[in-house]
Design an enzyme around this catalytic site. Structure first.
Site, mmCIF file in Angstrom:
data_model
loop_
_atom_site.group_PDB
_atom_site.id
_atom_site.type_symbol
_atom_site.label_atom_id
_atom_site.label_comp_id
_atom_site.label_asym_id
_atom_site.label_seq_id
_atom_site.Cartn_x
_atom_site.Cartn_y
_atom_site.Cartn_z
ATOM 1 N N CYS A 1 8.962 41.661 -20.938
ATOM 2 C CA CYS A 1 8.611 41.206 -19.589
ATOM 3 C C CYS A 1 9.039 39.761 -19.369
ATOM 4 O O CYS A 1 8.343 38.826 -19.782
ATOM 5 C CB CYS A 1 7.106 41.362 -19.358
ATOM 6 S SG CYS A 1 6.578 40.807 -17.733
ATOM 7 N N CYS B 1 6.587 37.694 -17.267
ATOM 8 C CA CYS B 1 5.374 37.216 -17.967
ATOM 9 C C CYS B 1 5.710 36.119 -18.972
ATOM 10 O O CYS B 1 4.956 35.156 -19.120
ATOM 11 C CB CYS B 1 4.703 38.347 -18.750
ATOM 12 S SG CYS B 1 4.799 39.967 -18.025
ATOM 13 N N ASP B 2 6.799 36.282 -19.702
ATOM 14 C CA ASP B 2 7.038 35.419 -20.861
ATOM 15 C C ASP B 2 8.179 34.408 -20.677
ATOM 16 O O ASP B 2 8.318 33.487 -21.481
ATOM 17 C CB ASP B 2 7.387 36.280 -22.092
ATOM 18 C CG ASP B 2 6.249 37.227 -22.465
ATOM 19 O OD1 ASP B 2 5.095 36.859 -22.201
ATOM 20 O OD2 ASP B 2 6.514 38.309 -23.010
#
Ligand code: NDP
Length: 306
Positions: A112, A115-116
């Protein structure tokens, strides 16, 4: 609420428990870790009276009312209505397909980018995205905000992207992205703590053997999988393989647009199990709220008290 016990190979709390910082959930200006966010949501549910069972629902029978819910501990539960929020699982590669990928999972490897991608380990560094669909392009373009260079690894031997034309054009217009055609990672290299390179295999027709002459090393600090998701809907299928409510061709639950209603009265769906487009914690939480309201109104209008 049945939160699952390592359902789909992921801890209770789902995909967010496998991510590091979530930067785009409102209310957390400095970001919050995925596991912490899920713990807070869990606490909030318990605080408001939810009983949570750490068990996995293995199947359901929607042909009878109340619906029968079969739980992994052998207990049958009966319910007038159901909210399905079982999520989706990002496809990843095994160690057999990509050597040492489990060693560097969340140590450079992620599924992701949103997200990261902003994590310090990727800032100003070259990273790679695996895949050639709309998700891969979206992730690659997102990562250009932080990474020094984004290498898009496309395995297709005919140098074809699966993504839509408009996304391809956006990708080609971005000077920070380099498409590595006919490239499939076969090994992750690093110092044991963080990855620093990938060994790529040439997948073009001219190079079908897998010896060293067909491999090269690409120095990257990150690898983001964007090779698709699998919605967690297997438990909805009968022994014959037929689903008990309508799924789309990729297996996602079909909902009536703008609502959480499925094709079975009294069954509602929320989150990634019915959304292959947005897939964010905030959109999933919002659709969970929709399902709770739809379900409550449906129960009331059908004369059920709760
Ligand atoms: P897709 O199935 O469209 O693409 C998956 C990509 O990953 C393909 O390029 C495929 O390669 C590659 N791939 C699959 N398995 C492997 C593997 N084991 N190793 C290497 N590469 C692999 O998935 P997406 O998640 O991109 O998209 C799913 C759906 O969601 C699509 O309908 C898409 O249009 C939609 N979507 C729309 C968005 C938007 O409109 N903004 C954003 C994101 C998704 P190959 O082609 O060789 O099979």
């Amino acid at each position: 609420m049945y939160e699952g016990f390592m359902a789909a190979g992921v801890a209770a709390g789902g995909q967010l428990t496998t991510t590091t910082d979530v930067e785009n959930y409102p209310g957390f200006p400095k970001g919050i870790s995925g596991p912490e966010l899920m713990e807070l949501m869990r606490d909030q549910s318990v605080h408001h009276g939810t009983t949570i069972h750490t068990e996995t629902v293995t199947s359901v029978d929607l042909s009878q009312r109340p619906f029968r819910v079969i739980v992994s501990d052998g207990i049958d539960v009966y319910a007038h209505s159901l909210i399905i929020a079982t999520g989706a699982t990002a496809k990843t590669l095994s160690d057999k397909e990509l050597k040492d990928s489990s060693v560097y999972w969340q140590r450079g490897i992620s599924a992701c980018a949103v997200c990261d991608g902003a994590a310090p380990v990727f800032r100003g560094k070259p990273v790679a995205v695996l895949g050639g669909g709309d998700s891969a392009i979206e992730e690659a373009l997102f990562l250009t905000r932080y990474a020094s260079r984004v290498h898009l690894l496309v395995r297709n031997p005919e140098k074809k992207l699966r993504a839509s034309k408009v996304m391809q054009e956006r990708l080609l217009a971005n000077p920070k992205v380099k498409i590595e055609w006919c490239s499939m990672p076969i090994e992750v290299r690093g110092d044991g703590k963080l990855m620093n390179a990938l060994v790529l295999k040439d997948t073009s027709h001219n190079h079908i053997s897998s010896d060293d002459t067909n491999t090269r090393v690409l120095s990257v600090s990150g690898l983001f999988y964007a090779i698709g998701h699998v919605p967690n809907t297997a438990f909805l299928k009968l022994d014959s393989g037929e689903p008990q409510l309508d799924l789309d061709p990729s297996g996602y639950i079909k909902t009536i647009p703008g609502t959480s209603y499925t094709t079975v009265e009294g069954v509602f769906a929320a989150g990634d199990v019915q959304d292959k487009r947005y897939r964010q914690a905030v959109t999933a939480a919002g659709s969970g709220c929709m399902a709770a309201l739809d379900c409550e109104r449906w129960l009331e209008s059908n004369g059920f008290s709760f």
